[in-house]
Write a protein that holds these residues in place. Structure first.
Motif, PDB file in Angstrom:
ATOM      1  N   VAL A 126      37.344  14.244  26.565  1.00  0.00           N
ATOM      2  CA  VAL A 126      35.888  14.380  26.647  1.00  0.00           C
ATOM      3  C   VAL A 126      35.274  15.018  25.399  1.00  0.00           C
ATOM      4  O   VAL A 126      34.095  14.787  25.100  1.00  0.00           O
ATOM      5  N   MET A 127      36.075  15.831  24.687  1.00  0.00           N
ATOM      6  CA  MET A 127      35.526  16.462  23.490  1.00  0.00           C
ATOM      7  C   MET A 127      35.298  15.419  22.405  1.00  0.00           C
ATOM      8  O   MET A 127      36.111  14.541  22.177  1.00  0.00           O
ATOM      9  N   ILE A 131      35.204  20.940  34.486  1.00  0.00           N
ATOM     10  CA  ILE A 131      36.612  20.552  34.369  1.00  0.00           C
ATOM     11  C   ILE A 131      37.506  21.387  35.269  1.00  0.00           C
ATOM     12  O   ILE A 131      38.222  20.857  36.141  1.00  0.00           O
ATOM     13  N   ARG A 132      37.529  22.692  35.072  1.00  0.00           N
ATOM     14  CA  ARG A 132      38.501  23.524  35.788  1.00  0.00           C
ATOM     15  C   ARG A 132      38.240  23.573  37.292  1.00  0.00           C
ATOM     16  O   ARG A 132      39.173  23.538  38.095  1.00  0.00           O
ATOM     17  N   GLU A 133      37.004  23.648  37.670  1.00  0.00           N
ATOM     18  CA  GLU A 133      36.696  23.669  39.103  1.00  0.00           C
ATOM     19  C   GLU A 133      37.117  22.355  39.770  1.00  0.00           C
ATOM     20  O   GLU A 133      37.667  22.344  40.877  1.00  0.00           O
ATOM     21  N   THR A 134      36.893  21.246  39.072  1.00  0.00           N
ATOM     22  CA  THR A 134      37.291  19.944  39.622  1.00  0.00           C
ATOM     23  C   THR A 134      38.809  19.863  39.762  1.00  0.00           C
ATOM     24  O   THR A 134      39.327  19.371  40.765  1.00  0.00           O
ATOM     25  N   PHE A 177      46.874  23.716  31.392  1.00  0.00           N
ATOM     26  CA  PHE A 177      47.472  22.561  30.720  1.00  0.00           C
ATOM     27  C   PHE A 177      46.650  21.302  30.993  1.00  0.00           C
ATOM     28  O   PHE A 177      46.293  20.559  30.065  1.00  0.00           O
ATOM     29  N   TYR A 178      46.346  21.044  32.257  1.00  0.00           N
ATOM     30  CA  TYR A 178      45.625  19.815  32.608  1.00  0.00           C
ATOM     31  C   TYR A 178      44.186  19.860  32.095  1.00  0.00           C
ATOM     32  O   TYR A 178      43.633  18.827  31.688  1.00  0.00           O
ATOM     33  N   ALA A 179      43.587  21.049  32.074  1.00  0.00           N
ATOM     34  CA  ALA A 179      42.236  21.158  31.522  1.00  0.00           C
ATOM     35  C   ALA A 179      42.237  20.826  30.029  1.00  0.00           C
ATOM     36  O   ALA A 179      41.316  20.153  29.528  1.00  0.00           O
ATOM     37  N   ASN A 180      43.282  21.285  29.312  1.00  0.00           N
ATOM     38  CA  ASN A 180      43.382  20.946  27.893  1.00  0.00           C
ATOM     39  C   ASN A 180      43.477  19.440  27.689  1.00  0.00           C
ATOM     40  O   ASN A 180      42.885  18.882  26.751  1.00  0.00           O
ATOM     41  N   GLU A 181      44.246  18.775  28.555  1.00  0.00           N
ATOM     42  CA  GLU A 181      44.391  17.321  28.432  1.00  0.00           C
ATOM     43  C   GLU A 181      43.079  16.602  28.739  1.00  0.00           C
ATOM     44  O   GLU A 181      42.740  15.608  28.086  1.00  0.00           O
TER      45      GLU A 181
END
Length: 614
Positions: free
Chosen positions: A610-611, A508-511, A601-605
């Motif tokens: 996906v979770m 997620i974060r790397e993307t 913020f965007y990773a949380n969204e």
């Protein structure tokens, strides 16, 4: 030559700006009527020359606003900025939207209205030019610079002219996003002389074409009277016995589904809206919900993958609502059985034209538009019994198929949605599914289409991703990012990255950190009339434009919407945080997007999508 245009009205200034379709600044022009100048003679000369050359004027909501103002001005009915402004306010505040329209036969120059073509005048699709500026990813999004009713100075008029040209440019860009629709309508006008489809939305095109065929077949669609003029023929229903809507071939072997059929057989309604409240059943652990929009059922928070032993199989009813009407002989009572003959002939005619042809597109619109119109109190197709017979027949037919499929060894229905069923089953059982479907088609006279998925991620019935074996991806709800113009294109990086995580296993974060398109992070906020958007500057508020583009950033300020008081607290204006707990960077001018993006913020969204499904 065609021109895009827009006008602005204030008590002491009327401005109208034009641009050619290429946006050539040498072909831009503006005309002003104010206390400082009066370009009425030049404006009339320009419009008359345009009309003589066969040109058209293109606008956004111009049929309801810009052109009536221009037309009355050209006809000499209003000459001062004050009277033009008063006319504009009468247009805006009118309770009768048809009162101020200018008939096409009276137009001085032909009009093309992009708002009408895209059906943005429909309540469910209402979209303004500012929202389109956001979705078109314009470098600059700009709101009206001065409150309506302001008495403008000479300098302010110059700023207003810049704003008007900005709106003209936004309209011009959207015109170029509409070329396919315009070309389609132009071809239709050539195919059907005497009919002008230029400013008709797709739904209207379909209904008008169907009506045209009905009238050619001798069906009377309207009544005429000296007192009321032309009125659509209709069949209102004070009450409907839903037993009249249950197809005779529908039968169930299980008490769960049979109980639903019995409820339909014993229910009478007086209103179609909410008619199926609490109509549901549970079968094999899956809840099936029946509603006016169709049958729905779905597992939740699950991922299914095809492999050597199991497969994802999907069956959909071909053109479900038209097919039910045609094959079951359903018709609005006032239109008679000829309605079914016309419906069938249109379906057969469409099959003779290739996909992508204007004839095929026109016939598709005609076939699909009737069901919705049958519950429209202003339509010639209005007969709520027809609506109910169509939707109930479809739902019970699909429920019957679901019940029979559940008897197949190892099969699990994972979703049923309006016109189709998706299932997970052993590959060795596929021949049994095909046999069940073949029998069902014989009984119902409906046809099925088949597709195979290799992966399906389901959050719930309205939110899922499904990838077909040919690689094409179907997205629904929160996972959609290939949006239509009337939808909100905010933070599209979230569903795009979520899809990569779910389908490709991307981190997620790397993307997010390596995402190449800054515009995908942008979010739109809007303050309706009587509200405002503000940045909390720590002790005072900085007011923003009513349509605001922003992104969540590492450094910035809190964003709030200020809303009118409620009746119980009439003196307290409400302050509602937007992206509560985060700070933002406003960037209506994209050059202002200088703060670092807050990846957290965007990773949380993304994680919310996906979770629970992986």
């Amino acid at each position: 030559m065609d021109y895009v245009y827009d006008c602005e009205t204030y008590p002491n200034c009327f401005l109208i700006c034009f641009s050619d379709l290429e946006g050539n600044k040498n072909n831009r022009m503006s005309f002003e009527i104010s206390e400082f100048r009066n370009d009425i003679a030049e404006l009339k000369h320009f419009i008359l020359k345009l009309a003589e050359s066969g040109g058209s004027l293109i606008g956004f909501n111009n049929l309801s606003f810009d052109y009536p103002i221009l037309h009355h001005l050209l006809m000499g009915r209003h000459s001062s900025p004050q009277t033009i402004y008063e006319n504009a306010q009468a247009l805006i505040n009118s309770q009768n939207k048809f009162e101020h329209l200018v008939r096409p036969s009276d137009w001085i120059v032909p009009q093309i209205d992009l708002l009408k073509i895209h059906h943005f005048d429909n309540k469910a699709r209402m979209t303004g030019l500012k929202a389109l500026e956001f979705n078109m990813r314009m470098e600059n999004i700009s709101d009206l610079p001065f409150p309506v009713g302001t008495h403008l100075s000479h300098h302010q008029i110059a700023l207003l002219r810049d704003y008007c040209f900005h709106d003209v440019e936004a309209t011009r860009l959207f015109y170029h996003k509409t070329t396919d629709q315009l070309a389609f309508r132009k071809k239709l006008n050539g195919l059907y002389p005497g009919r002008d489809f230029t400013n008709a939305n797709d739904v209207k095109i379909g209904k008008e074409f169907f009506q045209m065929r009905l009238e050619q077949a001798g069906v009377q669609c309207y009544d005429y009277s000296p007192a009321f003029g032309r009125l659509p023929r209709q069949t209102p229903r004070p009450m409907i016995n839903l037993a009249d809507c249950v197809p005779s071939y529908v039968y169930f072997n299980t008490p769960e589904f049979e109980s639903v059929r019995q409820r339909f057989l014993t229910t009478t309604i007086t209103e179609t809206k909410g008619a199926f409240k609490d109509m549901h059943t549970v079968s094999h652990g899956l809840e099936f919900v029946f509603g006016t929009g169709g049958i729905h059922a779905s597992v939740e928070g699950k991922t299914f993958t095809s492999n050597d032993t199991h497969m994802l199989y999907d069956v959909d009813v071909t053109s479900m609502y038209p097919s039910i009407a045609i094959e079951h002989g359903l018709y609005p009572a006032h239109l008679g059985p000829t309605f079914v003959d016309v419906y069938r002939s249109l379906r057969e005619e469409r099959a003779r034209y290739g996909k992508g042809t204007p004839e095929n597109a026109m016939l598709k619109l005609a076939l699909n538009g009737v069901y919705g119109a049958s519950n429209d109190k202003f339509s010639i197709f209005y007969d709520p019994l027809y609506t109910m017979r169509t939707t109930i027949g479809g739902q019970l037919s699909l429920a019957m198929l679901a019940e029979q499929l559940q008897d197949v060894y190892g099969l699990q229905i994972i979703q049923a949605n309006t016109d189709g069923i998706t299932m997970y089953l052993p590959r060795s059982s596929k021949f049994l599914v095909d046999a069940v479907c073949w029998h069902w088609q014989r009984v119902t006279s409906l046809a099925l289409e088949y597709a195979e998925f290799d992966l399906m991620v389901i959050a719930d019935v309205n939110n899922y991703i499904a990838r077909k074996t040919d690689g094409t991806v179907k997205r629904k709800g929160r996972y959609e990012y290939d949006i239509e113009w009337h939808q909100n294109g905010s933070a599209l990086v979230v569903p795009k990255v979520a899809e990569k995580v779910l389908l490709e296993g991307a981190p997620i974060r790397e993307t997010l950190r390596n995402w190449p398109d800054l515009f995908d992070f942008f979010i739109r906020a809007k303050a309706n009339k009587g509200m405002k958007l503000v940045l909390d500057m720590g002790g005072w508020d900085q007011e923003l434009e009513r349509t605001q583009r922003y992104y969540v950033s590492m450094t910035g300020k809190g964003l709030f919407k200020i809303m009118p008081p409620l009746a119980r607290t009439p003196t307290v204006w409400r302050r509602v945080a937007i992206q509560s707990g985060w700070v933002v960077c406003p960037c209506n001018n994209v050059a202002d997007a200088t703060a670092e993006i807050n990846i957290d913020f965007y990773a949380n969204e993304v994680e919310k999508l996906v979770m629970g499904v992986i």
